[in-house]
Design a protein around this motif. Structure first.
Motif, PDB file in Angstrom:
ATOM      1  N   VAL A  48       2.401  -6.823   2.859  1.00 10.89           N
ATOM      2  CA  VAL A  48       3.040  -5.724   2.294  1.00 10.89           C
ATOM      3  C   VAL A  48       2.213  -4.583   1.270  1.00 10.89           C
ATOM      4  O   VAL A  48       2.299  -4.101   0.317  1.00 10.89           O
ATOM      5  CB  VAL A  48       3.681  -6.829   1.445  1.00 10.89           C
ATOM      6  CG1 VAL A  48       4.275  -6.892  -0.439  1.00 10.89           C
ATOM      7  CG2 VAL A  48       5.366  -7.496   1.875  1.00 10.89           C
ATOM      8  N   ARG A  49       1.056  -5.577   1.323  1.00 15.12           N
ATOM      9  CA  ARG A  49       0.208  -5.659   0.454  1.00 15.12           C
ATOM     10  C   ARG A  49      -0.516  -3.882   0.720  1.00 15.12           C
ATOM     11  O   ARG A  49      -0.902  -3.404   0.309  1.00 15.12           O
ATOM     12  CB  ARG A  49      -1.237  -6.140  -0.253  1.00 15.12           C
ATOM     13  CG  ARG A  49      -0.703  -7.457  -1.201  1.00 15.12           C
ATOM     14  CD  ARG A  49      -2.055  -8.576  -0.996  1.00 15.12           C
ATOM     15  NE  ARG A  49      -3.600  -8.018  -1.953  1.00 15.12           N
ATOM     16  CZ  ARG A  49      -3.934  -7.986  -1.615  1.00 15.12           C
ATOM     17  NH1 ARG A  49      -4.719  -9.036  -1.412  1.00 15.12           N
ATOM     18  NH2 ARG A  49      -5.313  -7.505  -2.926  1.00 15.12           N
ATOM     19  N   TRP A  50      -0.544  -3.620   2.012  1.00 16.53           N
ATOM     20  CA  TRP A  50      -1.158  -2.660   2.699  1.00 16.53           C
ATOM     21  C   TRP A  50      -0.368  -1.237   2.408  1.00 16.53           C
ATOM     22  O   TRP A  50      -0.749  -0.427   2.065  1.00 16.53           O
ATOM     23  CB  TRP A  50      -1.545  -2.333   4.735  1.00 16.53           C
ATOM     24  CG  TRP A  50      -1.613  -1.594   4.716  1.00 16.53           C
ATOM     25  CD1 TRP A  50      -2.727  -0.954   5.259  1.00 16.53           C
ATOM     26  CD2 TRP A  50      -0.294  -1.027   5.765  1.00 16.53           C
ATOM     27  NE1 TRP A  50      -2.556   0.331   5.617  1.00 16.53           N
ATOM     28  CE2 TRP A  50      -1.342   0.333   6.648  1.00 16.53           C
ATOM     29  CE3 TRP A  50       0.597  -0.974   6.127  1.00 16.53           C
ATOM     30  CZ2 TRP A  50      -0.578   0.894   7.391  1.00 16.53           C
ATOM     31  CZ3 TRP A  50       1.387  -0.197   6.815  1.00 16.53           C
ATOM     32  CH2 TRP A  50       0.730   1.098   7.490  1.00 16.53           C
ATOM     33  N   PHE A  51       1.150  -2.086   3.116  1.00 14.81           N
ATOM     34  CA  PHE A  51       2.476  -1.472   2.706  1.00 14.81           C
ATOM     35  C   PHE A  51       2.175  -0.384   1.301  1.00 14.81           C
ATOM     36  O   PHE A  51       2.226   1.057   0.813  1.00 14.81           O
ATOM     37  CB  PHE A  51       3.391  -1.265   2.818  1.00 14.81           C
ATOM     38  CG  PHE A  51       4.400  -0.533   3.018  1.00 14.81           C
ATOM     39  CD1 PHE A  51       5.551   0.240   3.963  1.00 14.81           C
ATOM     40  CD2 PHE A  51       5.658  -0.669   2.173  1.00 14.81           C
ATOM     41  CE1 PHE A  51       6.424   1.324   3.867  1.00 14.81           C
ATOM     42  CE2 PHE A  51       6.416   0.497   1.993  1.00 14.81           C
ATOM     43  CZ  PHE A  51       6.523   1.280   2.670  1.00 14.81           C
ATOM     44  N   TYR A  52       1.632  -1.349  -0.429  1.00 14.23           N
ATOM     45  CA  TYR A  52       2.123  -0.419  -1.613  1.00 14.23           C
ATOM     46  C   TYR A  52       1.037  -0.232  -1.548  1.00 14.23           C
ATOM     47  O   TYR A  52       1.097   0.921  -1.860  1.00 14.23           O
ATOM     48  CB  TYR A  52       2.062  -2.188  -2.075  1.00 14.23           C
ATOM     49  CG  TYR A  52       1.945  -1.584  -3.942  1.00 14.23           C
ATOM     50  CD1 TYR A  52       2.840  -1.455  -4.417  1.00 14.23           C
ATOM     51  CD2 TYR A  52       1.060  -2.033  -4.419  1.00 14.23           C
ATOM     52  CE1 TYR A  52       2.990  -0.783  -5.596  1.00 14.23           C
ATOM     53  CE2 TYR A  52       0.352  -1.417  -5.185  1.00 14.23           C
ATOM     54  CZ  TYR A  52       1.655  -0.586  -6.338  1.00 14.23           C
ATOM     55  OH  TYR A  52       1.607  -0.728  -7.727  1.00 14.23           O
ATOM     56  N   HIS A  53      -0.658  -0.697  -0.891  1.00 16.53           N
ATOM     57  CA  HIS A  53      -1.691  -0.021  -1.510  1.00 16.53           C
ATOM     58  C   HIS A  53      -1.408   1.849  -0.693  1.00 16.53           C
ATOM     59  O   HIS A  53      -2.041   2.802  -0.845  1.00 16.53           O
ATOM     60  CB  HIS A  53      -2.784  -0.319  -0.959  1.00 16.53           C
ATOM     61  CG  HIS A  53      -3.470  -1.372  -1.748  1.00 16.53           C
ATOM     62  ND1 HIS A  53      -3.226  -1.324  -3.428  1.00 16.53           N
ATOM     63  CD2 HIS A  53      -3.276  -2.549  -1.852  1.00 16.53           C
ATOM     64  CE1 HIS A  53      -3.473  -2.331  -3.678  1.00 16.53           C
ATOM     65  NE2 HIS A  53      -3.711  -3.430  -2.389  1.00 16.53           N
ATOM     66  N   THR A  54      -1.280   2.063   0.440  1.00 15.76           N
ATOM     67  CA  THR A  54      -1.161   3.278   1.465  1.00 15.76           C
ATOM     68  C   THR A  54      -0.032   3.830   0.698  1.00 15.76           C
ATOM     69  O   THR A  54      -0.347   5.598   0.485  1.00 15.76           O
ATOM     70  CB  THR A  54      -0.453   2.628   2.800  1.00 15.76           C
ATOM     71  OG1 THR A  54      -1.833   2.034   2.864  1.00 15.76           O
ATOM     72  CG2 THR A  54      -0.677   3.719   4.018  1.00 15.76           C
ATOM     73  N   ILE A  56       3.434   3.657  -1.720  1.00 15.59           N
ATOM     74  CA  ILE A  56       3.765   3.661  -3.364  1.00 15.59           C
ATOM     75  C   ILE A  56       2.545   3.692  -3.198  1.00 15.59           C
ATOM     76  O   ILE A  56       2.785   4.715  -4.953  1.00 15.59           O
ATOM     77  CB  ILE A  56       4.159   1.327  -3.462  1.00 15.59           C
ATOM     78  CG1 ILE A  56       5.294   1.753  -2.232  1.00 15.59           C
ATOM     79  CG2 ILE A  56       4.838   1.903  -4.243  1.00 15.59           C
ATOM     80  CD1 ILE A  56       6.391   2.143  -2.047  1.00 15.59           C
ATOM     81  N   GLU A  57       1.694   2.764  -3.898  1.00 11.89           N
ATOM     82  CA  GLU A  57       0.792   3.710  -4.894  1.00 11.89           C
ATOM     83  C   GLU A  57      -0.270   4.522  -4.749  1.00 11.89           C
ATOM     84  O   GLU A  57      -0.384   5.795  -5.590  1.00 11.89           O
ATOM     85  CB  GLU A  57      -0.280   2.396  -4.959  1.00 11.89           C
ATOM     86  CG  GLU A  57      -1.965   1.999  -6.056  1.00 11.89           C
ATOM     87  CD  GLU A  57      -2.506   1.313  -6.430  1.00 11.89           C
ATOM     88  OE1 GLU A  57      -3.698   1.079  -5.245  1.00 11.89           O
ATOM     89  OE2 GLU A  57      -2.269   0.213  -6.456  1.00 11.89           O
TER      90      GLU A  57
END
Length: 60
Positions: A48-54, A56-57
């Protein structure tokens, strides 16, 4: 180091056998229950953190 062949076979008492059974049961709970759940949750959090940083952010 060579084995001298003088090993003594020790019989377990009933209390020691019960303790060993309880220890085996508790280790099975950890090995097949707690460890896989913890590992899968950590992997999910990492994803989830990887998906968000890649996606979304990075898209903002």
């Amino acid at each position: 180091m060579k084995d001298s062949g003088n090993a003594q076979i020790v019989a377990l008492t009933d209390q020691q056998a019960d303790d060993l059974t309880a220890l085996r049961h508790n280790s099975d709970i950890f090995l097949y229950g707690v460890f896989p759940v913890t590992a899968s949750l950590l992997l999910l959090i990492w994803f989830v953190r990887w998906f968000y940083h890649t996606f979304i952010e990075g898209g903002l």
